[in-house]
Design an enzyme around this catalytic site. Structure first.
Site, PDB file in Angstrom:
ATOM      1  N   VAL A  86       0.862  -1.180   0.000  1.00 48.85           N
ATOM      2  CA  VAL A  86       0.000   0.000   0.000  1.00 48.85           C
ATOM      3  C   VAL A  86       0.898   1.230   0.000  1.00 48.85           C
ATOM      4  CG1 VAL A  86      -1.771   1.295   1.257  1.00 48.85           C
ATOM      5  CG2 VAL A  86      -1.769  -1.205   1.343  1.00 48.85           C
ATOM      6  N   PHE A  87       0.603   2.181  -0.891  1.00 50.47           N
ATOM      7  CA  PHE A  87       1.369   3.427  -0.963  1.00 50.47           C
ATOM      8  C   PHE A  87       0.598   4.546  -0.277  1.00 50.47           C
ATOM      9  CE2 PHE A  87       2.440   7.420  -3.283  1.00 50.47           C
ATOM     10  CZ  PHE A  87       3.775   7.512  -2.908  1.00 50.47           C
ATOM     11  N   GLY A  88       1.277   5.265   0.594  1.00 51.58           N
ATOM     12  CA  GLY A  88       0.695   6.409   1.268  1.00 51.58           C
ATOM     13  C   GLY A  88       1.385   7.693   0.858  1.00 51.58           C
ATOM     14  N   TYR A  89       0.596   8.714   0.552  1.00 47.71           N
ATOM     15  CA  TYR A  89       1.145  10.006   0.122  1.00 47.71           C
ATOM     16  C   TYR A  89       0.609  11.152   0.976  1.00 47.71           C
ATOM     17  CZ  TYR A  89      -3.384  10.052  -2.227  1.00 47.71           C
ATOM     18  OH  TYR A  89      -4.725   9.989  -2.488  1.00 47.71           O
ATOM     19  N   GLY A  90      -0.273  10.833   1.918  1.00 57.56           N
ATOM     20  CA  GLY A  90      -0.831  11.818   2.845  1.00 57.56           C
ATOM     21  C   GLY A  90      -0.555  11.337   4.258  1.00 57.56           C
ATOM     22  N   GLU A  97     -10.190   5.569   4.372  1.00 61.02           N
ATOM     23  CA  GLU A  97     -10.115   6.190   3.044  1.00 61.02           C
ATOM     24  C   GLU A  97     -11.463   6.155   2.320  1.00 61.02           C
ATOM     25  OE1 GLU A  97      -7.261   7.687   2.404  1.00 61.02           O
ATOM     26  OE2 GLU A  97      -6.264   6.797   4.125  1.00 61.02           O
TER      27      GLU A  97
END
Length: 190
Positions: A5-9, A86
């Protein structure tokens, strides 16, 4: 098989689920923007906050953190957590994740990332573009169950510094929010 899983926030600084490994890196052809309304965490339905989403941007990179989850039970826990957290993000996409800017080979492919689309039929909380000043004023005023919207912004700015990356959009917005707070006579300890 591992799930990534990619998180950007906020996922950069607060995963909220069990994982085996956290890796700092980036995805290509996206940029982080404060275009998503938050009516459940950093704002309310009456006065939404603004959180980040991704928009396609050829040639740009978005830095963040990817989480590797191998245990099947942990994957279920992570998905259940993310589907609630989300829930205002209407799309899941699968992307290549890189750690080396000079490499054309990703560290991992098919990394899941949540995105809030600009389609108001699918995403009623999409706020879209606005001037830096308008976004900053909204960020200063909005508060929700997870806290003030400005706290989210400053935590994101700090998390990006911690991973060694500066995002101009985030930095410019944080500076504008600080400017507004100072004009209002508020102490700025961020």
């Amino acid at each position: 098989m591992a799930m990534w899983v990619f998180g950007y926030g906020s996922l950069i600084w607060k995963a909220g689920f069990p994982y085996d490994k956290r890796v700092v890196g980036f995805i290509n052809d996206y940029r982080r923007v404060f275009y998503q309304g938050s009516t459940d965490h950093r704002g309310t339905p009456e006065f939404p906050g603004r959180t980040v989403t991704l928009e396609p941007a050829k040639g740009e990179v978005c830095w963040g953190a990817a989480y590797k989850i191998t245990n099947k039970e942990d994957q279920i826990i992570a998905l259940e957590h993310l589907e609630v957290r989300e829930k205002q993000y209407d799309k899941k996409v699968y992307v290549d994740f890189f750690t080396d800017a000079s490499s054309s080979t990703p560290l991992v492919s098919d990394v899941m990332v949540y995105i809030a689309s600009a389609d108001k039929k699918l995403n009623e909380n999409y706020l879209g573009p606005a001037s830096l000043e308008e976004i900053a004023i909204q960020t200063v005023r909005a508060k929700g169950p997870s806290g003030p919207n400005r706290e989210y912004l400053f935590k994101l700015e700090n998390a990006l510094v911690q991973i060694g990356f500066e995002d101009k959009h985030v930095r410019d917005l944080a500076d504008e929010v600080r400017r507004i707070l100072l004009l209002q006579g508020e102490l700025v300890d961020y």
